[in-house]
Design an enzyme around this catalytic site. Sequence first.
Site, short mmCIF file in Angstrom:
data_model
loop_
_atom_site.label_atom_id
_atom_site.label_comp_id
_atom_site.label_asym_id
_atom_site.label_seq_id
_atom_site.Cartn_x
_atom_site.Cartn_y
_atom_site.Cartn_z
N LEU A 174 -4.06 -8.31 -5.68
CA LEU A 174 -5.14 -8.02 -4.91
C LEU A 174 -5.07 -6.88 -3.76
O LEU A 174 -5.25 -7.36 -2.16
CB LEU A 174 -6.03 -9.25 -4.42
CG LEU A 174 -7.43 -9.00 -4.09
CD1 LEU A 174 -8.17 -9.03 -5.43
CD2 LEU A 174 -7.93 -10.24 -3.33
N GLY A 175 -4.45 -6.05 -3.87
CA GLY A 175 -4.42 -4.93 -2.83
C GLY A 175 -5.79 -4.19 -2.78
O GLY A 175 -7.02 -4.66 -3.26
N ILE A 177 -7.03 -1.53 -4.58
CA ILE A 177 -7.26 -1.39 -5.92
C ILE A 177 -7.68 -2.49 -6.73
O ILE A 177 -8.91 -2.65 -7.10
CB ILE A 177 -6.21 -0.64 -6.65
CG1 ILE A 177 -6.10 0.80 -6.16
CG2 ILE A 177 -6.70 -0.57 -8.26
CD1 ILE A 177 -4.70 1.44 -6.98
N SER A 196 -1.45 -12.87 -6.28
CA SER A 196 -1.08 -12.00 -5.37
C SER A 196 0.26 -12.55 -4.56
O SER A 196 0.56 -13.72 -4.62
CB SER A 196 -1.99 -11.48 -4.33
OG SER A 196 -2.30 -9.90 -4.32
N ARG A 197 1.01 -11.44 -3.91
CA ARG A 197 2.03 -12.15 -3.61
C ARG A 197 1.84 -13.26 -2.34
O ARG A 197 2.62 -14.17 -2.28
CB ARG A 197 2.81 -11.12 -2.56
CG ARG A 197 4.12 -10.24 -3.40
CD ARG A 197 4.59 -9.24 -2.77
NE ARG A 197 3.73 -8.40 -2.27
CZ ARG A 197 4.34 -7.07 -1.78
NH1 ARG A 197 5.30 -6.92 -1.83
NH2 ARG A 197 3.27 -6.22 -1.47
N GLY A 253 -1.74 -0.61 -13.62
CA GLY A 253 -0.73 -0.66 -12.74
C GLY A 253 0.64 0.24 -13.02
O GLY A 253 0.26 1.33 -12.99
N ARG A 254 1.33 -0.24 -13.63
CA ARG A 254 2.36 0.32 -14.40
C ARG A 254 2.92 -0.44 -15.58
O ARG A 254 2.75 -1.45 -15.74
CB ARG A 254 3.70 0.54 -13.53
CG ARG A 254 3.58 1.22 -12.25
CD ARG A 254 3.93 2.98 -12.65
NE ARG A 254 3.71 3.78 -11.58
CZ ARG A 254 2.72 4.17 -10.98
NH1 ARG A 254 1.33 4.11 -11.59
NH2 ARG A 254 2.61 5.30 -10.08
N GLU A 283 6.19 6.19 -21.08
CA GLU A 283 5.19 7.36 -21.06
C GLU A 283 6.00 8.55 -21.21
O GLU A 283 7.04 8.90 -20.52
CB GLU A 283 4.45 7.23 -19.60
CG GLU A 283 3.45 6.05 -19.67
CD GLU A 283 2.92 5.86 -18.11
OE1 GLU A 283 3.03 7.00 -17.38
OE2 GLU A 283 2.20 4.85 -17.90
N HIS A 301 -2.62 7.54 -18.79
CA HIS A 301 -2.29 7.53 -17.34
C HIS A 301 -3.13 8.13 -16.53
O HIS A 301 -2.64 9.45 -15.82
CB HIS A 301 -0.61 7.67 -17.22
CG HIS A 301 -0.16 7.00 -15.86
ND1 HIS A 301 0.92 6.69 -15.72
CD2 HIS A 301 -0.91 6.80 -14.57
CE1 HIS A 301 0.92 6.17 -14.35
NE2 HIS A 301 0.08 6.32 -13.68
N ALA A 303 -5.93 7.16 -14.66
CA ALA A 303 -6.98 6.64 -13.73
C ALA A 303 -7.19 7.26 -12.60
O ALA A 303 -8.36 7.21 -12.07
CB ALA A 303 -6.33 5.17 -13.59
O1 LIG Z 1 -0.43 6.14 -11.07
C1 LIG Z 1 -0.63 6.67 -10.49
C2 LIG Z 1 -0.54 6.58 -9.03
O2 LIG Z 1 0.30 5.66 -8.73
O3 LIG Z 1 -0.88 7.19 -8.09
#
Ligand SMILES: O=CC(=O)O
Length: 338
Positions: A174-175, A177, A196-197, A253-254, A283, A301, A303
């Site tokens: 929950l940062g 984004i 979240s952390r 995220g990743r 990727e 990828h 977003a």
């Molecule tokens: O994936 C894209 C970013 O981290 O900005």
Amino acid sequence: MGVSNTNSDKTQEEEQQDLPKVVLLRPPPAFSLIGEESFASNKFQFLKTYDSQLPLDQFLSTHSHSIKAILSSAGAPVNADILQLLPEVGLVVTTSAGLNHVDIPECRRRGIKIANAGHVYSDDVADLAVGLLIDVLRKVSASDRYVRQGLWADKGNYLHGSKLGGKRTGIVGLGNIGYEVAKRLEAFGCVVSYNSRKKKPYVSYPFYHNVCELAANCDALIICCGLSDETRHMINKPVLSALGKEGFIVNIGRGDIIDEKEMVSCLMRGEIAGAGLDVFENEPNVRKEFFAMDNVVLSPHRAVFTPESLKDLSQLVVGNLEAFLTNEPLLSEYVDNE
Ligand SMILES: O=CC(=O)O
């Protein structure tokens, strides 16, 4: 009579030569998307390693005394080997929100500051997260394929999707984004909780310290955290099993945050219901198994890539570099444990 070489006598090229250098290890995607000129400044000059015939280490050593900063992007590693060739570097700026390609401990050890894309992409990434969730729940892309293949007329209506409103959605990370995703999902009538952390004092959404418990109490998990040693493969078999066969997963995220091999197995065996993915482990190579899955929505990828946000990004990048070179506070300095 000798003529002194004052600034005004210098050619534009000579003046450029005198400017502090910002090295680029790879062309950031934003350059081709909105134009490199959007990142230009009269306070620094870019040095492009990829325009030189020299091997990278030789190029960096040759220019090491004029390079004051690095402009990086996701997937262009800034590691200890590079940093040790650049003793004058005091700042790493990345055009990405994520910092997993930057060796943060090495930067800290060398007293190098770090600035990322801050919050410029948060709205776009949150929009895409919700878009992927709606797509996979309501089968938007799958229905599109169905109509295009002429199957509507032959076979009748495509399978119905599932309702978004009322879904129990779990935000992982929950940062900024994640918070934007949460606000959007609340507006759609979803029930929001998060992992979240740390528990966030400024929200009243239920907090789950354990991501498995969050998954067990949700219909959909939205992965919004950054990639680190702690979060690599955090979404593993037990978490996917806890999410269950009615559960959906969205990842903006990743890729490496999910154990992709396990996710593919779970999808193939019907142990989770579907996935919306903007990021992948390897990727741009995407596992072929996904291509045959109608309950998986794939996005390359993308977003963060809207021209509007990239414009804001260019101002932020230039602002950070100029601030650093004039000893002003950075605009989006990354502070550990944010
Ligand atoms: O994936 C894209 C970013 O981290 O900005």
